[in-house]
Each structure stands twice: as structure tokens, then as C-alpha cells.
Design a protein around this motif. Structure first.
Motif, PDB file in Angstrom:
ATOM      1  N   ALA A   1       0.830  -1.209   0.000  1.00  0.00           N
ATOM      2  CA  ALA A   1       0.000   0.000   0.000  1.00  0.00           C
ATOM      3  C   ALA A   1       0.863   1.258   0.000  1.00  0.00           C
ATOM      4  O   ALA A   1       0.338   2.373   0.016  1.00  0.00           O
ATOM      5  N   GLY A   2       2.186   1.066  -0.027  1.00  0.00           N
ATOM      6  CA  GLY A   2       3.097   2.199  -0.094  1.00  0.00           C
ATOM      7  C   GLY A   2       3.758   2.565   1.208  1.00  0.00           C
ATOM      8  O   GLY A   2       4.511   3.550   1.277  1.00  0.00           O
ATOM      9  N   GLY A   3       3.513   1.788   2.273  1.00  0.00           N
ATOM     10  CA  GLY A   3       4.084   2.095   3.569  1.00  0.00           C
ATOM     11  C   GLY A   3       5.263   1.222   3.932  1.00  0.00           C
ATOM     12  O   GLY A   3       5.847   0.546   3.085  1.00  0.00           O
ATOM     13  N   LYS A   4       5.603   1.216   5.209  1.00  0.00           N
ATOM     14  CA  LYS A   4       6.683   0.389   5.732  1.00  0.00           C
ATOM     15  C   LYS A   4       6.199  -0.372   6.958  1.00  0.00           C
ATOM     16  O   LYS A   4       5.367   0.120   7.713  1.00  0.00           O
ATOM     17  N   CYS A   5       6.759  -1.570   7.132  1.00  0.00           N
ATOM     18  CA  CYS A   5       6.448  -2.370   8.316  1.00  0.00           C
ATOM     19  C   CYS A   5       7.737  -3.045   8.763  1.00  0.00           C
ATOM     20  O   CYS A   5       8.278  -3.889   8.044  1.00  0.00           O
ATOM     21  N   THR A   6       8.231  -2.665   9.924  1.00  0.00           N
ATOM     22  CA  THR A   6       9.490  -3.178  10.451  1.00  0.00           C
ATOM     23  C   THR A   6       9.357  -3.376  11.958  1.00  0.00           C
ATOM     24  O   THR A   6       8.297  -3.116  12.532  1.00  0.00           O
ATOM     25  N   ASP A   7      10.452  -3.804  12.590  1.00  0.00           N
ATOM     26  CA  ASP A   7      10.461  -3.721  14.043  1.00  0.00           C
ATOM     27  C   ASP A   7      10.813  -2.278  14.409  1.00  0.00           C
ATOM     28  O   ASP A   7      11.009  -1.418  13.540  1.00  0.00           O
ATOM     29  N   PHE A   8      10.911  -1.966  15.697  1.00  0.00           N
ATOM     30  CA  PHE A   8      11.123  -0.579  16.095  1.00  0.00           C
ATOM     31  C   PHE A   8      12.486  -0.045  15.674  1.00  0.00           C
ATOM     32  O   PHE A   8      12.682   1.162  15.593  1.00  0.00           O
ATOM     33  N   SER A   9      13.424  -0.955  15.403  1.00  0.00           N
ATOM     34  CA  SER A   9      14.764  -0.548  14.977  1.00  0.00           C
ATOM     35  C   SER A   9      14.891  -0.426  13.467  1.00  0.00           C
ATOM     36  O   SER A   9      15.963  -0.110  12.948  1.00  0.00           O
ATOM     37  N   GLY A  10      13.809  -0.731  12.744  1.00  0.00           N
ATOM     38  CA  GLY A  10      13.827  -0.602  11.297  1.00  0.00           C
ATOM     39  C   GLY A  10      14.153  -1.868  10.544  1.00  0.00           C
ATOM     40  O   GLY A  10      14.329  -1.839   9.321  1.00  0.00           O
ATOM     41  N   ASN A  11      14.232  -3.008  11.246  1.00  0.00           N
ATOM     42  CA  ASN A  11      14.529  -4.282  10.588  1.00  0.00           C
ATOM     43  C   ASN A  11      13.270  -4.872   9.978  1.00  0.00           C
ATOM     44  O   ASN A  11      12.207  -4.872  10.604  1.00  0.00           O
ATOM     45  N   HIS A  12      13.398  -5.427   8.776  1.00  0.00           N
ATOM     46  CA  HIS A  12      12.259  -6.030   8.102  1.00  0.00           C
ATOM     47  C   HIS A  12      11.925  -7.405   8.698  1.00  0.00           C
ATOM     48  O   HIS A  12      12.698  -7.961   9.475  1.00  0.00           O
ATOM     49  N   SER A  13      10.773  -7.951   8.318  1.00  0.00           N
ATOM     50  CA  SER A  13      10.275  -9.229   8.839  1.00  0.00           C
ATOM     51  C   SER A  13      10.284  -9.243  10.361  1.00  0.00           C
ATOM     52  O   SER A  13      10.949 -10.067  10.992  1.00  0.00           O
ATOM     53  N   PRO A  14       9.566  -8.310  11.000  1.00  0.00           N
ATOM     54  CA  PRO A  14       9.559  -8.217  12.466  1.00  0.00           C
ATOM     55  C   PRO A  14       9.067  -9.508  13.119  1.00  0.00           C
ATOM     56  O   PRO A  14       8.171 -10.168  12.611  1.00  0.00           O
ATOM     57  N   GLN A  15       9.691  -9.834  14.245  1.00  0.00           N
ATOM     58  CA  GLN A  15       9.391 -11.087  14.929  1.00  0.00           C
ATOM     59  C   GLN A  15       8.743 -10.881  16.304  1.00  0.00           C
ATOM     60  O   GLN A  15       7.923 -11.698  16.733  1.00  0.00           O
ATOM     61  N   ILE A  16       9.130  -9.845  17.032  1.00  0.00           N
ATOM     62  CA  ILE A  16       8.639  -9.680  18.404  1.00  0.00           C
ATOM     63  C   ILE A  16       7.922  -8.347  18.627  1.00  0.00           C
ATOM     64  O   ILE A  16       7.220  -8.178  19.627  1.00  0.00           O
ATOM     65  N   GLU A  17       8.093  -7.408  17.715  1.00  0.00           N
ATOM     66  CA  GLU A  17       7.451  -6.102  17.798  1.00  0.00           C
ATOM     67  C   GLU A  17       7.291  -5.579  16.382  1.00  0.00           C
ATOM     68  O   GLU A  17       7.988  -6.011  15.471  1.00  0.00           O
ATOM     69  N   ALA A  18       6.353  -4.671  16.191  1.00  0.00           N
ATOM     70  CA  ALA A  18       6.130  -4.164  14.833  1.00  0.00           C
ATOM     71  C   ALA A  18       5.716  -2.706  14.848  1.00  0.00           C
ATOM     72  O   ALA A  18       4.964  -2.251  15.716  1.00  0.00           O
TER      73      ALA A  18
END
Length: 253
Positions: free
Chosen positions: A216-233
Motif C-alpha cells: 500500500a506504499g508504507g513500511k512495516c518493520t520492528d522498532f529498529s527498522g529491521n524487516h520481517s519483524p518477529q517480536i514487535e512491529a
């Protein structure tokens, strides 16, 4: 990919309507080992999806919230039969069924169906995101002062040490609201709000919404900016992502 996407959309809609058939009914609420609630609706919806996947794609692995991991294929389906079970048991309609397909931990297909709201959204990598209201696009807001942010539970924010940061951030933005779980990420993907802060997740909570928000044009990472978040988003419209990430990593001045 097109056949998998068509399968995912149809299957998620079927499972969501199984969950909806129990909505508002009298059923037993059980507590899992992690103290989260589970109902017969969660189990029946996931069982249905597992049966469909095993029939259509027997070579693929499956990872679901209620019945764990099954198979070792290079492709993996992730299932959250009712994301927002607490909303579900309180007769609040902000729950959804999530289904995604990943390769090597990267989501290629994501579907979210919110049956009580008659809403659905899906995405395939490189093909954009679609909802039943049309093409899904994030907002273009680039000023923090104009941003609306949704968040997970207060207890989760407090437990993870994020509550103070969000409280400080709330004084710099337009509003913070508690549209939690997948519905919050849906609001980001459809341009209604600018970000969703999810302090505690499992992979099946975010996989579908990750590819949807990105397409949709956005970003989804963990809080540190890493992709494929595992424990936080953290999902956002992209324009504000670095600023928001910095707020939770470096703190708010």
C-alpha cells in the motif's frame, strides 16, 4: 502466484465467516499457557484453513497460532484465525482472520478479513494492495504534528518499556488511539491513520499485514527498522517511519 493469491483470499474469507458464526454467541473462553484467550471459533477457523492448505499445497509448511508448526517446505503459510480474540469475546467487531504465504521468512501474499465489519484487504508482492473499497494506499502525511497513531495494549507498552516513549510522542502528534491488533495496521494501509505501534507480536500476527502495508506504499518493520519483524512491529505510511522509529529507539526529546 496468482493462483496462490486467489486461493488465499477465498480461504481466508471462508475461515473468517466460520469465526463470525460464533460472534456474539455463548461459548467458553479458555486461557492458554501465555494467558491469552482462545475459543472454539479460533480453533475451528484454523482447522478449516489447515485442511484447505494441506489439500491444495501439501508440500508447504504451516504455522498457526492455535496448532503450531506443521511441515518443512520452503514455502510457509501463517495463520491467525482470529486476530483480536479479546475484541471477539467482548463482542467488539474489530477482529480479523489473517493468512499469509512466505518464502524464507519474507511474506509474498497477505490477506486480512474483518468479517463483522464486512471489510477485507489483500496484497501480493509487487502487485499492490486491494481492499473491497478499491486500491489501498497509505496517507501522504509527512508532518508528525498531523499524524494519528494507533497502538497495542497499555500493559504491553508498559511491559516492553515503550509506554513512556509513546506518552511523550503523543504530545507531538495529532492523536493516539487504541485501534489495536491487525485492524490498526489495516487503518495504516488504507490511509486512515499514519502509524500502528505493536509492542508484542508473534510472526503470524504481522506477516500478512507486513506485505499489505508495504504494497500500500508504507513500511512495516520492528522498532529498529529491521524487516520481517518477529517480536514487535511498527507500520507506517513510510514518510514518517524513520522519525517514529527513532522515537522508540533513541527516545523522544
Amino acid at each position: 502466484m496468482d493462483s496462490r493469491l486467489e486461493f488465499a483470499v477465498k480461504s481466508a474469507q471462508e475461515a473468517a465467516h466460520i469465526a463470525l458464526s460464533y460472534f456474539g454467541a455463548d461459548f467458553k473462553v479458555e486461557e492458554k499457557e501465555d494467558s491469552s484467550p482462545v475459543t472454539i471459533a479460533d480453533r475451528r477457523a484454523e482447522e478449516h484453513l489447515r485442511k484447505l492448505i494441506k489439500s491444495a499445497y501439501p508440500e508447504d509448511a504451516i504455522f498457526g497460532e492455535e496448532f503450531g508448526e506443521d511441515g518443512t517446505g520452503t514455502g510457509r503459510w501463517l495463520i491467525d484465525p482470529i486476530d483480536g480474540t479479546k475484541s471477539f469475546i467482548c463482542n467488539v467487531p474489530l477482529f480479523g482472520t489473517l493468512l499469509s504465504f512466505e518464502r524464507e521468512g519474507v511474506p509474498e501474499i497477505g490477506v486480512a478479513v474483518f468479517p463483522a465489519l464486512e471489510l477485507w484487504i489483500y496484497a501480493a508482492k509487487g502487485q499492490g494492495a486491494q481492499s473491497n473499497a478499491g486500491r489501498a494506499m497509505v496517507s501522504k502525511t509527512s508532518n508528525l504534528s498531523e499524524a494519528v497513531i494507533s497502538c497495542g495494549s497499555i500493559s504491553s507498552l508498559d511491559k516492553t518499556g515503550r509506554l513512556a516513549d509513546l506518552t511523550k510522542l503523543s504530545h507531538q502528534i495529532r492523536a493516539v488511539r487504541g485501534w489495536s491488533d491487525a485492524y490498526g495496521h489495516f487503518l495504516v494501509a488504507t490511509g486512515r491513520i499514519e502509524a500502528m505501534v505493536d509492542p508484542i507480536i508473534k510472526r503470524y500476527d504481522i506477516s500478512a499485514m507486513e506485505v499489505i502495508v508495504q504494497e500500500a506504499g508504507g513500511k512495516c518493520t520492528d522498532f529498529s527498522g529491521n524487516h520481517s519483524p518477529q517480536i514487535e512491529a511498527l507500520s507506517s505510511n513510510g514518510a514518517l517511519h524513520e522519525k517514529l522509529s527513532a522515537c522508540f529507539v533513541q527516545g523522544v526529546n
